[in-house]
Write a protein that holds these residues in place. Structure first.
Motif, PDB file in Angstrom:
ATOM      1  N   MET A 298      -6.257  11.319  -4.673  1.00  0.00           N
ATOM      2  CA  MET A 298      -5.555  10.083  -4.686  1.00  0.00           C
ATOM      3  C   MET A 298      -5.462   9.614  -3.176  1.00  0.00           C
ATOM      4  SD  MET A 298      -2.107   8.939  -6.410  1.00  0.00           S
ATOM      5  CE  MET A 298      -2.244   9.516  -7.966  1.00  0.00           C
ATOM      6  N   PHE A 299      -5.440   8.467  -3.100  1.00  0.00           N
ATOM      7  CA  PHE A 299      -5.482   7.628  -1.642  1.00  0.00           C
ATOM      8  C   PHE A 299      -4.028   7.251  -1.291  1.00  0.00           C
ATOM      9  CE2 PHE A 299      -9.793   6.757  -2.369  1.00  0.00           C
ATOM     10  CZ  PHE A 299     -10.313   6.451  -1.233  1.00  0.00           C
ATOM     11  N   GLN A 300      -3.759   7.807  -0.272  1.00  0.00           N
ATOM     12  CA  GLN A 300      -2.330   7.512   0.283  1.00  0.00           C
ATOM     13  C   GLN A 300      -2.541   6.106   0.719  1.00  0.00           C
ATOM     14  OE1 GLN A 300       0.037   9.802   0.744  1.00  0.00           O
ATOM     15  NE2 GLN A 300       1.559   8.889   1.864  1.00  0.00           N
ATOM     16  N   ILE A 301      -1.454   5.304   0.162  1.00  0.00           N
ATOM     17  CA  ILE A 301      -1.516   3.922   0.585  1.00  0.00           C
ATOM     18  C   ILE A 301      -0.322   3.659   1.306  1.00  0.00           C
ATOM     19  CG2 ILE A 301      -1.134   1.566  -0.361  1.00  0.00           C
ATOM     20  CD1 ILE A 301      -3.733   2.903  -1.057  1.00  0.00           C
ATOM     21  N   GLU A 302      -0.432   2.818   2.320  1.00  0.00           N
ATOM     22  CA  GLU A 302       0.670   2.575   3.290  1.00  0.00           C
ATOM     23  C   GLU A 302       1.420   1.540   2.751  1.00  0.00           C
ATOM     24  OE1 GLU A 302       1.559   1.175   7.833  1.00  0.00           O
ATOM     25  OE2 GLU A 302      -0.304   1.754   7.427  1.00  0.00           O
ATOM     26  N   THR A 303       2.966   1.572   2.585  1.00  0.00           N
ATOM     27  CA  THR A 303       3.624   0.448   2.202  1.00  0.00           C
ATOM     28  C   THR A 303       4.538   0.056   3.208  1.00  0.00           C
ATOM     29  OG1 THR A 303       5.215   2.316   1.621  1.00  0.00           O
ATOM     30  CG2 THR A 303       3.948   1.908  -0.148  1.00  0.00           C
TER      31      THR A 303
ATOM     32  N   ALA B 230      -3.509  -1.880  -7.216  1.00  0.00           N
ATOM     33  CA  ALA B 230      -4.885  -2.832  -6.542  1.00  0.00           C
ATOM     34  C   ALA B 230      -4.963  -2.318  -4.994  1.00  0.00           C
ATOM     35  CB  ALA B 230      -4.231  -4.440  -6.381  1.00  0.00           C
ATOM     36  N   ALA B 231      -4.144  -1.926  -4.426  1.00  0.00           N
ATOM     37  CA  ALA B 231      -4.163  -1.336  -3.077  1.00  0.00           C
ATOM     38  C   ALA B 231      -4.900  -0.088  -3.132  1.00  0.00           C
ATOM     39  CB  ALA B 231      -2.688  -1.106  -2.122  1.00  0.00           C
ATOM     40  N   ARG B 232      -4.685   0.570  -4.091  1.00  0.00           N
ATOM     41  CA  ARG B 232      -5.550   2.113  -4.152  1.00  0.00           C
ATOM     42  C   ARG B 232      -7.072   1.730  -4.441  1.00  0.00           C
ATOM     43  NH1 ARG B 232      -0.852   4.458  -7.254  1.00  0.00           N
ATOM     44  NH2 ARG B 232       0.184   5.669  -5.688  1.00  0.00           N
ATOM     45  N   SER B 233      -7.238   0.783  -5.292  1.00  0.00           N
ATOM     46  CA  SER B 233      -8.490   0.183  -5.669  1.00  0.00           C
ATOM     47  C   SER B 233      -9.303  -0.219  -4.684  1.00  0.00           C
ATOM     48  CB  SER B 233      -8.586  -0.710  -6.751  1.00  0.00           C
ATOM     49  OG  SER B 233      -9.627  -1.198  -7.251  1.00  0.00           O
ATOM     50  N   LEU B 234      -8.832  -0.975  -3.872  1.00  0.00           N
ATOM     51  CA  LEU B 234      -9.258  -1.829  -2.610  1.00  0.00           C
ATOM     52  C   LEU B 234      -9.434  -0.881  -1.539  1.00  0.00           C
ATOM     53  CD1 LEU B 234      -7.377  -5.203  -2.850  1.00  0.00           C
ATOM     54  CD2 LEU B 234      -9.889  -4.958  -3.174  1.00  0.00           C
ATOM     55  N   ALA B 235      -8.550   0.100  -1.279  1.00  0.00           N
ATOM     56  CA  ALA B 235      -8.648   1.267  -0.272  1.00  0.00           C
ATOM     57  C   ALA B 235      -9.896   2.126  -0.746  1.00  0.00           C
ATOM     58  CB  ALA B 235      -7.467   2.108  -0.252  1.00  0.00           C
ATOM     59  N   ARG B 236     -10.123   2.527  -1.959  1.00  0.00           N
ATOM     60  CA  ARG B 236     -11.395   3.255  -2.196  1.00  0.00           C
ATOM     61  C   ARG B 236     -12.645   2.362  -1.962  1.00  0.00           C
ATOM     62  NH1 ARG B 236      -8.377   3.900  -7.359  1.00  0.00           N
ATOM     63  NH2 ARG B 236      -7.404   5.959  -6.995  1.00  0.00           N
TER      64      ARG B 236
ATOM     65  N   THR C  42      -5.217  -1.714   3.413  1.00  0.00           N
ATOM     66  CA  THR C  42      -4.418  -2.257   2.490  1.00  0.00           C
ATOM     67  C   THR C  42      -2.745  -1.989   3.022  1.00  0.00           C
ATOM     68  OG1 THR C  42      -4.491  -0.469   1.086  1.00  0.00           O
ATOM     69  CG2 THR C  42      -6.212  -2.446   0.443  1.00  0.00           C
ATOM     70  N   ARG C  43      -1.934  -2.695   2.503  1.00  0.00           N
ATOM     71  CA  ARG C  43      -0.519  -2.381   2.552  1.00  0.00           C
ATOM     72  C   ARG C  43       0.046  -2.917   1.103  1.00  0.00           C
ATOM     73  NH1 ARG C  43      -2.842  -0.968   6.530  1.00  0.00           N
ATOM     74  NH2 ARG C  43      -1.841  -1.101   8.677  1.00  0.00           N
ATOM     75  N   SER C  44       0.865  -2.155   0.613  1.00  0.00           N
ATOM     76  CA  SER C  44       1.622  -2.837  -0.796  1.00  0.00           C
ATOM     77  C   SER C  44       3.090  -2.849  -0.383  1.00  0.00           C
ATOM     78  CB  SER C  44       1.492  -1.635  -1.905  1.00  0.00           C
ATOM     79  OG  SER C  44       2.013  -2.113  -3.103  1.00  0.00           O
ATOM     80  N   VAL C  45       3.663  -3.935  -0.866  1.00  0.00           N
ATOM     81  CA  VAL C  45       4.773  -4.379  -0.681  1.00  0.00           C
ATOM     82  C   VAL C  45       5.678  -3.526  -1.657  1.00  0.00           C
ATOM     83  CG1 VAL C  45       6.731  -6.108  -0.504  1.00  0.00           C
ATOM     84  CG2 VAL C  45       4.438  -6.627   0.414  1.00  0.00           C
ATOM     85  N   ILE C  46       6.694  -2.737  -0.983  1.00  0.00           N
ATOM     86  CA  ILE C  46       7.566  -1.995  -2.106  1.00  0.00           C
ATOM     87  C   ILE C  46       8.748  -2.900  -2.648  1.00  0.00           C
ATOM     88  CG2 ILE C  46       9.538  -0.235  -1.913  1.00  0.00           C
ATOM     89  CD1 ILE C  46       8.359   1.042   0.385  1.00  0.00           C
ATOM     90  N   GLY C  47       8.892  -3.104  -4.012  1.00  0.00           N
ATOM     91  CA  GLY C  47       9.846  -3.803  -4.624  1.00  0.00           C
ATOM     92  C   GLY C  47       9.298  -5.275  -4.855  1.00  0.00           C
ATOM     93  N   GLY C  48       7.840  -5.533  -4.628  1.00  0.00           N
ATOM     94  CA  GLY C  48       7.154  -6.578  -4.795  1.00  0.00           C
ATOM     95  C   GLY C  48       8.119  -8.134  -4.258  1.00  0.00           C
ATOM     96  N   PHE C  49       7.615  -9.105  -4.897  1.00  0.00           N
ATOM     97  CA  PHE C  49       8.446 -10.242  -4.436  1.00  0.00           C
ATOM     98  C   PHE C  49       9.890 -10.458  -4.870  1.00  0.00           C
ATOM     99  CE2 PHE C  49       9.151 -14.881  -4.582  1.00  0.00           C
ATOM    100  CZ  PHE C  49       8.719 -15.438  -3.475  1.00  0.00           C
ATOM    101  N   ALA C  50      10.215  -9.760  -5.819  1.00  0.00           N
ATOM    102  CA  ALA C  50      12.013  -9.640  -6.393  1.00  0.00           C
ATOM    103  C   ALA C  50      12.504  -9.316  -5.068  1.00  0.00           C
ATOM    104  CB  ALA C  50      11.908  -8.641  -7.525  1.00  0.00           C
ATOM    105  N   ALA C  51      11.996  -8.314  -4.190  1.00  0.00           N
ATOM    106  CA  ALA C  51      12.791  -7.699  -3.101  1.00  0.00           C
ATOM    107  C   ALA C  51      12.778  -8.470  -1.840  1.00  0.00           C
ATOM    108  CB  ALA C  51      12.125  -6.365  -2.703  1.00  0.00           C
TER     109      ALA C  51
END
Length: 91
Positions: A1-6, A62-68, A73-82
């Motif tokens: 599994m790809f390590q995704i930076e958050t 999505a970040a995992r898929s695009l990293a592959r 990529t960077r993924s935002v923890i908690g999304g827009f709600a945060a």
């Protein structure tokens, strides 16, 4: 599994003005992955793709898929709600 930076939702403001980053909103009602698989979007590999959704799960996937596929990529923890940053527009 790809390590995704958050990143934290607070960090979105840091990337808004950067020319080496693209912020991608995954909150649309149509499933991003279904559309992506059908249309084969081409994302810039020379830019950092900052992905966010409502709560963070879809952006991580999505970040995992695009990293592959070779994207940075960077993924935002908690999304827009945060997100409570300076670029928040109230409706």
């Amino acid at each position: 599994m790809f390590q995704i930076e958050t990143i934290s939702a607070k960090m979105l403001d840091y990337y808004v003005e950067r020319s080496d980053a693209v912020i991608i909103d995954l909150r649309d009602p149509v499933s991003y992955f279904e559309k992506k698989q059908d249309q084969r979007y081409r994302f810039p590999k020379d830019k950092i793709l900052i992905l966010y959704c409502d709560r963070g799960g879809a952006s991580m996937q999505a970040a995992r898929s695009l990293a592959r596929a070779g994207c940075r990529t960077r993924s935002v923890i908690g999304g827009f709600a945060a997100y409570r940053g300076r670029n928040l527009v109230s409706g």
